[in-house]
Design an enzyme around this catalytic site. Sequence first.
Site, PDB file in Angstrom:
ATOM      1  N   ASP A 128       0.850  -1.196   0.000  1.00 14.35           N
ATOM      2  CA  ASP A 128       0.000   0.000   0.000  1.00 14.35           C
ATOM      3  C   ASP A 128       0.885   1.245   0.000  1.00 14.35           C
ATOM      4  O   ASP A 128       1.803   1.358   0.804  1.00 14.35           O
ATOM      5  CB  ASP A 128      -0.922   0.001   1.228  1.00 14.35           C
ATOM      6  CG  ASP A 128      -2.070   0.985   1.065  1.00 14.35           C
ATOM      7  OD1 ASP A 128      -2.430   1.323  -0.084  1.00 14.35           O
ATOM      8  OD2 ASP A 128      -2.616   1.426   2.092  1.00 14.35           O
ATOM      9  N   HIS A 135      -3.622  14.134   1.019  1.00 15.00           N
ATOM     10  CA  HIS A 135      -3.768  13.233   2.171  1.00 15.00           C
ATOM     11  C   HIS A 135      -2.525  13.282   3.053  1.00 15.00           C
ATOM     12  O   HIS A 135      -2.618  13.445   4.274  1.00 15.00           O
ATOM     13  CB  HIS A 135      -4.024  11.807   1.681  1.00 15.00           C
ATOM     14  CG  HIS A 135      -4.024  10.777   2.774  1.00 15.00           C
ATOM     15  ND1 HIS A 135      -5.000  10.730   3.740  1.00 15.00           N
ATOM     16  CD2 HIS A 135      -3.158   9.761   3.053  1.00 15.00           C
ATOM     17  CE1 HIS A 135      -4.731   9.724   4.566  1.00 15.00           C
ATOM     18  NE2 HIS A 135      -3.628   9.125   4.170  1.00 15.00           N
ATOM     19  N   GLU A 201     -10.283   4.011   4.338  1.00 16.03           N
ATOM     20  CA  GLU A 201      -9.394   4.770   3.462  1.00 16.03           C
ATOM     21  C   GLU A 201      -9.845   4.523   2.029  1.00 16.03           C
ATOM     22  O   GLU A 201      -9.860   3.387   1.559  1.00 16.03           O
ATOM     23  CB  GLU A 201      -7.918   4.390   3.667  1.00 16.03           C
ATOM     24  CG  GLU A 201      -7.381   4.914   4.990  1.00 16.03           C
ATOM     25  CD  GLU A 201      -5.855   4.906   5.097  1.00 16.03           C
ATOM     26  OE1 GLU A 201      -5.200   4.166   4.348  1.00 16.03           O
ATOM     27  OE2 GLU A 201      -5.339   5.651   5.959  1.00 16.03           O
ATOM     28  N   GLU A 203      -9.411   4.292  -1.614  1.00 15.44           N
ATOM     29  CA  GLU A 203      -8.248   4.074  -2.479  1.00 15.44           C
ATOM     30  C   GLU A 203      -8.673   3.323  -3.738  1.00 15.44           C
ATOM     31  O   GLU A 203      -9.786   2.806  -3.831  1.00 15.44           O
ATOM     32  CB  GLU A 203      -7.184   3.209  -1.755  1.00 15.44           C
ATOM     33  CG  GLU A 203      -6.747   3.745  -0.411  1.00 15.44           C
ATOM     34  CD  GLU A 203      -5.494   3.066   0.143  1.00 15.44           C
ATOM     35  OE1 GLU A 203      -4.755   2.427  -0.646  1.00 15.44           O
ATOM     36  OE2 GLU A 203      -5.258   3.190   1.366  1.00 15.44           O
ATOM     37  N   ASP A 235      -8.871   0.490   2.588  1.00 11.39           N
ATOM     38  CA  ASP A 235      -7.833   0.083   3.547  1.00 11.39           C
ATOM     39  C   ASP A 235      -8.328   0.428   4.952  1.00 11.39           C
ATOM     40  O   ASP A 235      -7.998   1.467   5.506  1.00 11.39           O
ATOM     41  CB  ASP A 235      -6.532   0.818   3.194  1.00 11.39           C
ATOM     42  CG  ASP A 235      -5.423   0.568   4.197  1.00 11.39           C
ATOM     43  OD1 ASP A 235      -5.467  -0.462   4.874  1.00 11.39           O
ATOM     44  OD2 ASP A 235      -4.514   1.424   4.294  1.00 11.39           O
ATOM     45  N   ARG A 239      -7.235   3.749  13.895  1.00  9.88           N
ATOM     46  CA  ARG A 239      -6.336   4.883  14.134  1.00  9.88           C
ATOM     47  C   ARG A 239      -5.709   4.879  15.529  1.00  9.88           C
ATOM     48  O   ARG A 239      -4.571   5.318  15.697  1.00  9.88           O
ATOM     49  CB  ARG A 239      -7.099   6.203  13.937  1.00  9.88           C
ATOM     50  CG  ARG A 239      -7.684   6.392  12.553  1.00  9.88           C
ATOM     51  CD  ARG A 239      -6.615   6.351  11.492  1.00  9.88           C
ATOM     52  NE  ARG A 239      -7.170   6.614  10.165  1.00  9.88           N
ATOM     53  CZ  ARG A 239      -6.509   6.391   9.043  1.00  9.88           C
ATOM     54  NH1 ARG A 239      -5.270   5.887   9.073  1.00  9.88           N
ATOM     55  NH2 ARG A 239      -7.079   6.638   7.881  1.00  9.88           N
ATOM     56  N   GLN A 242      -3.036   2.296  15.482  1.00  7.84           N
ATOM     57  CA  GLN A 242      -1.970   2.803  14.607  1.00  7.84           C
ATOM     58  C   GLN A 242      -1.091   3.827  15.331  1.00  7.84           C
ATOM     59  O   GLN A 242       0.137   3.786  15.249  1.00  7.84           O
ATOM     60  CB  GLN A 242      -2.612   3.430  13.360  1.00  7.84           C
ATOM     61  CG  GLN A 242      -1.621   3.926  12.316  1.00  7.84           C
ATOM     62  CD  GLN A 242      -2.328   4.521  11.091  1.00  7.84           C
ATOM     63  OE1 GLN A 242      -3.551   4.616  11.045  1.00  7.84           O
ATOM     64  NE2 GLN A 242      -1.553   4.912  10.099  1.00  7.84           N
ATOM     65  N   LYS A 255      -3.713  -2.109  10.413  1.00  4.15           N
ATOM     66  CA  LYS A 255      -4.100  -2.146   8.998  1.00  4.15           C
ATOM     67  C   LYS A 255      -4.352  -3.566   8.497  1.00  4.15           C
ATOM     68  O   LYS A 255      -5.055  -3.737   7.505  1.00  4.15           O
ATOM     69  CB  LYS A 255      -2.954  -1.558   8.157  1.00  4.15           C
ATOM     70  CG  LYS A 255      -2.629  -0.102   8.448  1.00  4.15           C
ATOM     71  CD  LYS A 255      -3.504   0.798   7.616  1.00  4.15           C
ATOM     72  CE  LYS A 255      -2.995   2.225   7.637  1.00  4.15           C
ATOM     73  NZ  LYS A 255      -3.807   3.086   6.774  1.00  4.15           N
ATOM     74  N   THR A 259      -8.561  -5.685   4.335  1.00  6.69           N
ATOM     75  CA  THR A 259      -8.531  -4.714   3.237  1.00  6.69           C
ATOM     76  C   THR A 259      -9.550  -5.204   2.218  1.00  6.69           C
ATOM     77  O   THR A 259      -9.481  -6.357   1.789  1.00  6.69           O
ATOM     78  CB  THR A 259      -7.128  -4.663   2.579  1.00  6.69           C
ATOM     79  OG1 THR A 259      -6.151  -4.361   3.575  1.00  6.69           O
ATOM     80  CG2 THR A 259      -7.088  -3.610   1.479  1.00  6.69           C
ATOM     81  N   GLU A 366      -9.101  12.479   8.353  1.00  6.90           N
ATOM     82  CA  GLU A 366      -8.938  13.800   7.736  1.00  6.90           C
ATOM     83  C   GLU A 366     -10.254  14.576   7.728  1.00  6.90           C
ATOM     84  O   GLU A 366     -10.287  15.765   8.000  1.00  6.90           O
ATOM     85  CB  GLU A 366      -8.538  13.629   6.267  1.00  6.90           C
ATOM     86  CG  GLU A 366      -7.099  13.426   5.963  1.00  6.90           C
ATOM     87  CD  GLU A 366      -6.940  13.202   4.466  1.00  6.90           C
ATOM     88  OE1 GLU A 366      -7.056  12.049   4.029  1.00  6.90           O
ATOM     89  OE2 GLU A 366      -6.705  14.187   3.746  1.00  6.90           O
TER      90      GLU A 366
END
Length: 417
Positions: A128, A135, A201, A203, A235, A239, A242, A255, A259, A366
């Site tokens: 990834d 971002h 996420e 993507e 993904d 958080r 993480q 993560k 996925t 975000e």
Amino acid sequence: MLASLVPIAPDSPFPLENLPLGVFRRSSGAITVGTALGDQAVDLAELARRGAFVADGRLAETLLAGAQAGALNPLMAAGGEVRRTLRQRLQRLFSTELRDQAGVLAATLEPLAGVELMLPAVIGDYTDFYSSKHHAFNVGSMMRGPEQALQPNWVELPVGYHGRAGTVVVSGTPIRRPRGQTMKDGDARPTFGPSRRLDIELETGCFIAGETRLGETVPMAGARERIFGYALLNDWSARDIQKWEYVPLGPFLAKNFATSVSGWVVTPEALAPFEVPGEPQQPEPLEYLREPGPRGYDVTLELWLKPAGASEAVRIIESNMRHLYWSPRQQLVHHASNGCRLRSGDLLGSGTISGPEKSSRGCLLELTWGGREPVTLPDGSTRTFLEDGDEVILTGFTKGPDYRIGFGECRGTILPA
Ligand code: CA
């Protein structure tokens, strides 16, 4: 729009211009490789058995091998010429050649609603990237402040990490909320329990075509032929896990619990009319990473949230593939630049694709600025991160003069820990 023997609604995501590739289980239980046309799934192995590809060299045996494997890997390994031959033949078959072949059509077509899409490939390796500047800037700003948001390496190479191929799942697979270690501000020790900051996420992913030997590199001139096609990718990210675990080696358990990818893979041929220059690259990349041609695709990406208990999904993010700074070819060339082996079916995630607008921020971290600015939903409730029972749906599409190219969808519902 190309005329088709199978009726195509004006807003269909699957006209003859698209022909995405995938693997599905038919209502009979048979697993096959196929495409989507209008509201029909097309069984390509059955078409091969009925002689539709006798004039097309290795195509028939490649499709039958794909059905046998329950994966697109044989088609990915066969190279771009075979994929382009398949596209041209399908466009001829379904515009004219099968006109009087009611028996063949009946045996090979089945409503999309009746088939079950499966993971498109056996994915040996999954990487990834982190290739949207908006971002990376937003996340870096939250962590280090806007002055040091981007690390010096970010504009020199496509930053990435090795993900977990074995936990890539197809759209529709439920996602179990992960448990893990988290560290609350002010606490002396971490605690272990369900993630409270589960995120998405937005993507895309690209599947690799063909194999490189250990030690072999891929020059930019050969990179396009190494990309089989593009899928939607989510993904899922915890958080809070993480934030505590990522120092100093990067993402790990935050993560790799899941996925999600879409079942359909859209080919570079279908997307060719929608290439755009891409984001300006400053400084100019080192020579091996320079890509002279267009680097972006004008593909709208949307993220819809169906909150637990709600009857309707609401769109909370709208972004575009054109916002990628590093293109999929640059990611691939960089990945192989040290001699790292790439194999058919390997999956490269783009990284979260955020645009310049607030509504185009590609993840909740975000969008809610670290949870400080909750998203307000139509019923007045708010979200910072995902709650149990929430369903997330990614879609992607682009529009030609009189047709639409769709990616289908990539969905997943959160189950309690
Ligand atoms: Ca990611």
